[in-house]
Motif scaffolding. Sequence first.
Motif, PDB file in Angstrom:
ATOM      1  N   ILE A  76      19.347  41.904 -16.261  1.00  0.00           N
ATOM      2  CA  ILE A  76      20.635  42.576 -16.023  1.00  0.00           C
ATOM      3  C   ILE A  76      20.633  43.958 -17.046  1.00  0.00           C
ATOM      4  N   ALA A  77      19.690  45.267 -16.524  1.00  0.00           N
ATOM      5  CA  ALA A  77      19.773  46.449 -17.348  1.00  0.00           C
ATOM      6  C   ALA A  77      20.840  47.688 -17.471  1.00  0.00           C
ATOM      7  N   SER A  98      23.125  58.268 -14.299  1.00  0.00           N
ATOM      8  CA  SER A  98      22.921  56.613 -13.681  1.00  0.00           C
ATOM      9  C   SER A  98      22.233  56.441 -12.588  1.00  0.00           C
ATOM     10  N   ALA A  99      22.087  56.841 -11.825  1.00  0.00           N
ATOM     11  CA  ALA A  99      21.297  56.515 -10.572  1.00  0.00           C
ATOM     12  C   ALA A  99      19.438  56.776 -11.331  1.00  0.00           C
ATOM     13  N   ALA A 100      19.270  57.649 -12.171  1.00  0.00           N
ATOM     14  CA  ALA A 100      17.837  57.383 -12.389  1.00  0.00           C
ATOM     15  C   ALA A 100      17.449  56.557 -13.777  1.00  0.00           C
ATOM     16  N   LEU A 101      18.706  55.818 -14.459  1.00  0.00           N
ATOM     17  CA  LEU A 101      18.113  54.764 -14.985  1.00  0.00           C
ATOM     18  C   LEU A 101      18.230  53.197 -14.074  1.00  0.00           C
ATOM     19  N   ALA A 102      18.635  53.268 -13.354  1.00  0.00           N
ATOM     20  CA  ALA A 102      19.296  52.217 -11.610  1.00  0.00           C
ATOM     21  C   ALA A 102      17.983  52.550 -11.524  1.00  0.00           C
ATOM     22  N   ARG A 103      17.307  53.893 -10.943  1.00  0.00           N
ATOM     23  CA  ARG A 103      15.805  52.892 -10.787  1.00  0.00           C
ATOM     24  C   ARG A 103      14.846  52.818 -11.141  1.00  0.00           C
ATOM     25  N   HIS A 104      14.535  53.220 -12.984  1.00  0.00           N
ATOM     26  CA  HIS A 104      14.144  53.067 -12.944  1.00  0.00           C
ATOM     27  C   HIS A 104      13.853  51.272 -13.951  1.00  0.00           C
ATOM     28  N   ALA A 105      15.213  50.746 -13.427  1.00  0.00           N
ATOM     29  CA  ALA A 105      15.436  49.365 -14.096  1.00  0.00           C
ATOM     30  C   ALA A 105      15.016  49.219 -12.566  1.00  0.00           C
ATOM     31  N   ALA A 106      14.701  49.536 -11.675  1.00  0.00           N
ATOM     32  CA  ALA A 106      14.965  48.531 -10.516  1.00  0.00           C
ATOM     33  C   ALA A 106      12.964  48.244 -10.372  1.00  0.00           C
ATOM     34  N   ASP A 107      12.439  49.669 -10.605  1.00  0.00           N
ATOM     35  CA  ASP A 107      10.968  49.542 -10.734  1.00  0.00           C
ATOM     36  C   ASP A 107      10.066  48.944 -11.818  1.00  0.00           C
ATOM     37  N   ALA A 108      11.034  47.974 -12.874  1.00  0.00           N
ATOM     38  CA  ALA A 108      10.478  48.081 -13.646  1.00  0.00           C
ATOM     39  C   ALA A 108      10.229  46.480 -13.609  1.00  0.00           C
ATOM     40  N   GLY A 109      10.811  46.382 -12.518  1.00  0.00           N
ATOM     41  CA  GLY A 109      11.432  44.954 -12.364  1.00  0.00           C
ATOM     42  C   GLY A 109      12.260  44.025 -13.129  1.00  0.00           C
ATOM     43  N   GLY A 110      13.498  45.246 -13.160  1.00  0.00           N
ATOM     44  CA  GLY A 110      14.792  44.157 -13.692  1.00  0.00           C
ATOM     45  C   GLY A 110      15.434  43.761 -12.214  1.00  0.00           C
ATOM     46  N   ASP A 111      16.620  42.664 -12.654  1.00  0.00           N
ATOM     47  CA  ASP A 111      16.890  42.338 -11.581  1.00  0.00           C
ATOM     48  C   ASP A 111      18.314  42.680 -11.072  1.00  0.00           C
ATOM     49  N   GLY A 112      19.102  43.636 -11.583  1.00  0.00           N
ATOM     50  CA  GLY A 112      19.798  43.947 -11.183  1.00  0.00           C
ATOM     51  C   GLY A 112      20.433  45.379 -12.002  1.00  0.00           C
ATOM     52  N   PRO A 113      21.316  46.083 -11.869  1.00  0.00           N
ATOM     53  CA  PRO A 113      22.299  46.952 -12.999  1.00  0.00           C
ATOM     54  C   PRO A 113      23.561  46.556 -13.729  1.00  0.00           C
ATOM     55  N   ALA A 114      23.470  46.856 -14.943  1.00  0.00           N
ATOM     56  CA  ALA A 114      25.224  46.470 -14.797  1.00  0.00           C
ATOM     57  C   ALA A 114      25.815  48.401 -15.013  1.00  0.00           C
TER      58      ALA A 114
END
Length: 52
Positions: free
Chosen positions: A16-17, A27-43
Amino acid sequence: MLETALDAAGGRVPVIAGVGALRSDTSAALARHAADAGGDGPAVGADVLHPP
């Protein structure tokens, strides 16, 4: 740092990122990066009011 955590987890556990920031667009940009990198979800923490 996220990529390092994902590599270490190796798909065995969810990663979880944390994507909190002072600005919503950041925050939106960080969430997109986390999703693109393969993260399982945002905190995501709620935005706080910071006077100008």
